[in-house]
Write an enzyme that holds these catalytic residues in place. Sequence first.
Site, PDB file in Angstrom:
ATOM      1  CG  ASP A 102      -7.935  -7.483   3.015  1.00 16.22           C
ATOM      2  OD1 ASP A 102      -9.074  -7.469   3.511  1.00 16.22           O
ATOM      3  OD2 ASP A 102      -7.668  -7.905   1.869  1.00 16.22           O
TER       4      ASP A 102
HETATM    5  N1  URA Z   1      -9.630  -5.521  -1.887  1.00 17.15           N
HETATM    6  C1  URA Z   1      -8.865  -6.376  -1.199  1.00 17.15           C
HETATM    7  O1  URA Z   1      -8.629  -7.493  -1.644  1.00 17.15           O
HETATM    8  N2  URA Z   1      -8.352  -5.985  -0.023  1.00 17.15           N
HETATM    9  C2  URA Z   1      -8.545  -4.765   0.504  1.00 17.15           C
HETATM   10  O2  URA Z   1      -8.032  -4.460   1.584  1.00 17.15           O
HETATM   11  C3  URA Z   1      -9.347  -3.872  -0.223  1.00 17.15           C
HETATM   12  C4  URA Z   1      -9.893  -4.265  -1.415  1.00 17.15           C
END
Ligand code: URA
Length: 236
Positions: A102
């Site tokens: 993310d």
């Molecule tokens: N899980 C998440 O919620 N975000 C990420 O970036 C990776 C795994």
Amino acid sequence: MERLQKVIANLGYTSRRKAEDLITAGRVKVNGEVVTELGTKVDGDALIAIDDVLINKNVNYEYYLLNKPRGVISSAHDEEGRRTVVDLIKTEARIYPIGRLDYNTTGLIILTNDGDFANHLMHPSFEIPKTYVAKVEGIIIPEHLTKLKQGIVIENRKVEIKRIKVKRKDYEKNTSLVEVTIVEGRNHIIKKLFGELKLPVIKLSRIGYGFLTLDNLKSGEYRSLSIKEVKKFYSL
Ligand code: URA
């Protein structure tokens, strides 16, 4: 022109010392000919084989391990012009990230221009363990861990936890730090997982991907993967 053992070591195949042993053992061919003399110089176009397997046929493929900072997009391009993980790596190659983290997640992400390698790592049957450190709002209690270990269902599928460890509980700030290893790669999966337990994720970082760790890479720093590391992923 470079010394053969140096070229082999630079390709990430093995150390210079071990490359010398391979050469003197007659296991190295340059352009199809066995070379046993240490210090033989080879040019950049030479095809080098060890035990008859070419080790530099993929020299145009590039593989990077990046410690992604916050506020960077995990894709090759962003329509809104935000900084992407590709912008952080100095290369002319058309690389892209394998999987995604993310925008506000930090940590370990691999980039390459080798489609086979990317497909291999992303294939669902290839269950690569990924380790995250999450700071969550709330105090984790044993019941939370029991539920996580039993498997929480997200969008009709259980999230299998390979390992979980509570690192710290801060009663004053009402937060917990937890290290968790999963094998799947669904988007936002860690946030969804802790969201189910009413423990919203405040900060998230990926610290492990298969046998790779961040080592000493600081935020925004990266390194190339060695051929040995790339091969290791195929042999898992
Ligand atoms: N899980 C998440 O919620 N975000 C990420 O970036 C990776 C795994």
